[in-house]
Design an enzyme around this catalytic site. Structure first.
Site, mmCIF file in Angstrom:
data_model
loop_
_atom_site.group_PDB
_atom_site.id
_atom_site.type_symbol
_atom_site.label_atom_id
_atom_site.label_comp_id
_atom_site.label_asym_id
_atom_site.label_seq_id
_atom_site.Cartn_x
_atom_site.Cartn_y
_atom_site.Cartn_z
ATOM 1 C CG ASP A 257 10.121 86.051 7.982
ATOM 2 O OD1 ASP A 257 10.263 87.230 7.615
ATOM 3 O OD2 ASP A 257 10.678 85.089 7.414
ATOM 4 C CB CYS A 312 12.463 89.068 2.126
ATOM 5 S SG CYS A 312 11.486 87.677 1.549
#
Length: 386
Positions: A257, A312
């Site tokens: 991530d 994101c």
């Protein structure tokens, strides 16, 4: 004589003006100091307007207003507490478990003989088990109350962007897996990995010691001490780019991530905003860092194992291009073959909760929408073949 008096009066006026002026205004400012200084949030919006209007075309105005609006959250049920009681409370609020609701709907379609998405190969189809995450329906802007301390001494649920759970689901954990969360802080996805009950060993790493402090706080609040203190969870602050050298060919599943422009945060928070002028070089080199991290994550993956890359950010430079660049890098420098897994079924499975961008080259992208204001969240599943 009159001229001399006039000159004296002018000098006296100048002195008075100098003495009454605040110290900071007594000297002429440099030209650079008079330039307008925009907040980082405004610079972020200007950057997004220039790049994303091209990337998303007619979709950008809708995405833009959603990013600037209040975000929706999901409640990840903590399986280390009395979860059946927690589920009953969340259902009483009118929320629904979007994960198990999607699975139930898919099973009903198959049982009733209705047309459904063709099942991909089992390994790429599998989702990580035992995850329960509640959200309010599309268009419902209700908010969850703060989690309470349960009878077992840990909090009942964790509030997170529900789209952040998709990379963990896509990882497809199986019981007994050794798992690496390469960029683990602040800890939401690490917590979700532990909720599956599949991690034989979990290494949670983040380069920033302050961020690993936040990760430790999340684990302390949601995970019982016997699990935290045992061999199942190992928290480190190493340089993730070197993980392939430290523990190559070690893990069954790896989550990367990666650090990114954190688009929603960059539009709302000045603190730690990557669009600050002092962080311009850091922002420009993000794709390189992301390639290095993903390459290290895949080098740490066992041949035959799986890795999921996520950000994101909406930027294809940080998403699809990073994936494709990493695959080429590993093939050319390490003779390692990596295959992108098809996640089309994920889009179909969870389209009742999220809005997906329909034109990703590889992977899937959740885009914010006012009636389902989750994301952005990009995720791509890769299998290391050799």
């Amino acid at each position: 004589m009159a001229a001399l008096v006039l000159r004296s009066v002018r000098e006296l006026v100048k002195r008075v003006e100098f003495l009454t002026a605040p110290r900071r205004h007594r000297h002429k400012k440099k030209w650079a100091a008079t330039e307008p200084k925009f907040p980082a949030t405004r610079l972020a919006l200007q950057n997004f307007d220039m790049t994303y209007s091209v990337q998303f075309g007619d979709l950008w105005p809708s995405i833009r207003v959603s990013l600037l609006s209040e975000q929706k959250y999901g409640a990840l049920v903590n399986n280390f507490t009395a979860w059946d009681h927690v589920i009953a409370e969340l259902e009483h609020l009118g929320a629904r478990d979007f994960v198990n609701e999607a699975f139930s709907h898919w099973e009903l379609e198959h049982e009733s003989g209705q047309p459904a998405a063709p099942a991909p190969a089992p390994a790429s189809w599998a989702c990580s088990p035992n995850l329960r995450c509640f959200t309010f329906a599309k268009g419902d802007v209700s908010c969850f109350p703060r989690a309470r301390l349960g009878s077992l001494g840990v909090l009942d649920y964790y509030l997170m962007d529900a789209a952040s759970l998709l990379p963990v689901l896509a990882l497809g954990l199986q019981p007994g897996d050794t798992v690496l969360d390469l960029c683990a802080a602040p800890g939401g996805k690490t917590l979700a990995l532990l909720q599956t009950g599949c991690c034989c060993n979990l290494a949670a790493n983040d380069l920033s010691t302050s961020r690993t402090g936040r990760l430790q706080k999340v684990l302390h609040s949601y995970v019982p001490q016997d699990i935290r203190d045992g061999t199942r969870v190992r928290v480190t602050s190493w340089d993730g780019r070197k993980w392939g050298e430290l523990e190559g060919d070690t893990y069954d599943r790896v989550l990367v991530d990666a650090p990114c422009t954190t688009d929603r945060h960059s539009l709302h928070e000045e603190e730690n905003n990557i669009f600050q002028r002092s962080r311009k070089k850091e922002r420009q080199t993000l794709p390189l860092l992301q390639v290095q991290l993903l390459a290290a994550g895949l080098l740490a993956t066992k041949p035959g194992g799986y890795a999921v890359y996520s950000t994101c950010s909406l930027s294809h430079l940080q998403n699809e291009y990073v994936v494709q660049g990493t695959i080429e890098l590993l093939a050319n420098q390490y003779s390692i073959e990596v295959q992108v897994e098809d996640l089309t079924h994920f889009r179909k499975l969870f389209m009742g909760t999220f809005f997906f961008f329909p034109s990703c080259q590889v992977g899937e992208l959740v885009i914010p929408n006012l009636v389902a204001n989750f994301g952005p969240m990009y995720f791509c599943k890769l299998r290391r073949l050799t």
